[in-house]
Design a protein around this motif. Sequence first.
Motif, PDB file in Angstrom:
ATOM      1  N   MET A 189      10.909   1.722 -13.489  1.00  0.00           N
ATOM      2  CA  MET A 189      10.161   2.639 -14.343  1.00  0.00           C
ATOM      3  C   MET A 189      10.893   3.967 -14.478  1.00  0.00           C
ATOM      4  N   SER A 190      10.635   4.617 -15.584  1.00  0.00           N
ATOM      5  CA  SER A 190      11.104   5.986 -15.763  1.00  0.00           C
ATOM      6  C   SER A 190      10.150   6.920 -15.020  1.00  0.00           C
ATOM      7  N   GLU A 191      10.548   8.177 -14.883  1.00  0.00           N
ATOM      8  CA  GLU A 191       9.655   9.152 -14.251  1.00  0.00           C
ATOM      9  C   GLU A 191       8.345   9.244 -15.017  1.00  0.00           C
ATOM     10  N   GLY A 192       8.424   9.244 -16.336  1.00  0.00           N
ATOM     11  CA  GLY A 192       7.226   9.344 -17.162  1.00  0.00           C
ATOM     12  C   GLY A 192       6.296   8.157 -16.979  1.00  0.00           C
ATOM     13  N   GLN A 193       6.863   6.958 -16.941  1.00  0.00           N
ATOM     14  CA  GLN A 193       6.037   5.762 -16.732  1.00  0.00           C
ATOM     15  C   GLN A 193       5.365   5.804 -15.360  1.00  0.00           C
ATOM     16  N   ALA A 194       6.117   6.195 -14.344  1.00  0.00           N
ATOM     17  CA  ALA A 194       5.571   6.249 -12.994  1.00  0.00           C
ATOM     18  C   ALA A 194       4.435   7.271 -12.918  1.00  0.00           C
ATOM     19  N   GLU A 195       4.643   8.423 -13.499  1.00  0.00           N
ATOM     20  CA  GLU A 195       3.610   9.460 -13.455  1.00  0.00           C
ATOM     21  C   GLU A 195       2.369   9.027 -14.244  1.00  0.00           C
ATOM     22  N   ALA A 196       2.569   8.375 -15.372  1.00  0.00           N
ATOM     23  CA  ALA A 196       1.438   7.936 -16.203  1.00  0.00           C
ATOM     24  C   ALA A 196       0.605   6.853 -15.525  1.00  0.00           C
ATOM     25  N   THR A 197       1.209   6.099 -14.620  1.00  0.00           N
ATOM     26  CA  THR A 197       0.497   4.987 -13.967  1.00  0.00           C
ATOM     27  C   THR A 197       0.194   5.260 -12.491  1.00  0.00           C
ATOM     28  N   ARG A 198       0.434   6.477 -12.052  1.00  0.00           N
ATOM     29  CA  ARG A 198       0.289   6.845 -10.638  1.00  0.00           C
ATOM     30  C   ARG A 198      -1.097   6.536 -10.087  1.00  0.00           C
ATOM     31  N   LEU A 223       0.847  -1.201   0.000  1.00  0.00           N
ATOM     32  CA  LEU A 223       0.000   0.000   0.000  1.00  0.00           C
ATOM     33  C   LEU A 223       0.880   1.248   0.000  1.00  0.00           C
ATOM     34  N   ILE A 224       1.844   1.301   0.894  1.00  0.00           N
ATOM     35  CA  ILE A 224       2.716   2.475   1.001  1.00  0.00           C
ATOM     36  C   ILE A 224       3.501   2.672  -0.287  1.00  0.00           C
ATOM     37  N   LEU A 225       4.052   1.598  -0.802  1.00  0.00           N
ATOM     38  CA  LEU A 225       4.834   1.674  -2.034  1.00  0.00           C
ATOM     39  C   LEU A 225       3.987   2.159  -3.208  1.00  0.00           C
ATOM     40  N   GLU A 226       2.794   1.612  -3.356  1.00  0.00           N
ATOM     41  CA  GLU A 226       1.972   1.927  -4.526  1.00  0.00           C
ATOM     42  C   GLU A 226       1.201   3.239  -4.390  1.00  0.00           C
ATOM     43  N   MET A 227       0.847   3.623  -3.172  1.00  0.00           N
ATOM     44  CA  MET A 227       0.075   4.851  -3.001  1.00  0.00           C
ATOM     45  C   MET A 227       0.949   6.088  -2.773  1.00  0.00           C
ATOM     46  N   PHE A 228       2.097   5.913  -2.117  1.00  0.00           N
ATOM     47  CA  PHE A 228       2.861   7.081  -1.695  1.00  0.00           C
ATOM     48  C   PHE A 228       4.279   7.171  -2.269  1.00  0.00           C
ATOM     49  N   LEU A 229       4.856   6.041  -2.640  1.00  0.00           N
ATOM     50  CA  LEU A 229       6.249   6.051  -3.117  1.00  0.00           C
ATOM     51  C   LEU A 229       6.379   5.767  -4.604  1.00  0.00           C
ATOM     52  N   TRP A 230       5.278   5.569  -5.280  1.00  0.00           N
ATOM     53  CA  TRP A 230       5.263   5.121  -6.676  1.00  0.00           C
ATOM     54  C   TRP A 230       6.100   5.998  -7.596  1.00  0.00           C
ATOM     55  N   GLY A 261       9.892   3.838  -5.571  1.00  0.00           N
ATOM     56  CA  GLY A 261       8.901   3.188  -6.428  1.00  0.00           C
ATOM     57  C   GLY A 261       9.434   2.924  -7.822  1.00  0.00           C
ATOM     58  N   ARG A 262      10.117   3.916  -8.379  1.00  0.00           N
ATOM     59  CA  ARG A 262      10.658   3.741  -9.733  1.00  0.00           C
ATOM     60  C   ARG A 262      11.735   2.654  -9.768  1.00  0.00           C
ATOM     61  N   LYS A 263      12.523   2.565  -8.712  1.00  0.00           N
ATOM     62  CA  LYS A 263      13.575   1.546  -8.667  1.00  0.00           C
ATOM     63  C   LYS A 263      12.968   0.146  -8.531  1.00  0.00           C
ATOM     64  N   VAL A 264      12.022  -0.015  -7.607  1.00  0.00           N
ATOM     65  CA  VAL A 264      11.415  -1.325  -7.372  1.00  0.00           C
ATOM     66  C   VAL A 264      10.728  -1.843  -8.635  1.00  0.00           C
ATOM     67  N   PHE A 265      10.029  -0.947  -9.327  1.00  0.00           N
ATOM     68  CA  PHE A 265       9.267  -1.372 -10.505  1.00  0.00           C
ATOM     69  C   PHE A 265       9.976  -1.072 -11.822  1.00  0.00           C
TER      70      PHE A 265
END
Length: 121
Positions: free
Chosen positions: A38-47, A20-27, A32-36
């Motif tokens: 992702m680039s900044e753009g990918q993370a923002e697009a899927t936030r 929950l914390i990772l996906e809601m607050f650290l994504w 979040g980007r390191k764990v998954f």
Amino acid sequence: MVLMSNLFVALTALLHIGFLILEMFLWTGPTGRKVFRMSEGQAEATRILAANQGLYNGFLAAGLFWSLLNGDPVFALQLKLFFLVCVTIAAIYGAWSVKPRILLIQGGPAILALVLTLLAS
């Protein structure tokens, strides 16, 4: 056996609080980007999608904690079985649709808790 079962139920619940914390607050942050991966753009697009997913993980954790705190042993067992099966199904689907490693990380503790709970009942 009951103690081991409850410990693994609690571990599963705590893992889902972590999800929950990772996906809601650290994504979108570095973690979040390191764990998954992702680039900044990918993370923002899927936030928003990730936050929704994190909320569902929180509901699973809440149900598992409820099962540990419920005073009625029969109902507590039913809650444990229901929420552990839900976590297991989510892990199987995640492993099939996203990444096989999800089955181990998300499903492993839940499956072990489920087996221990069944053996203890």
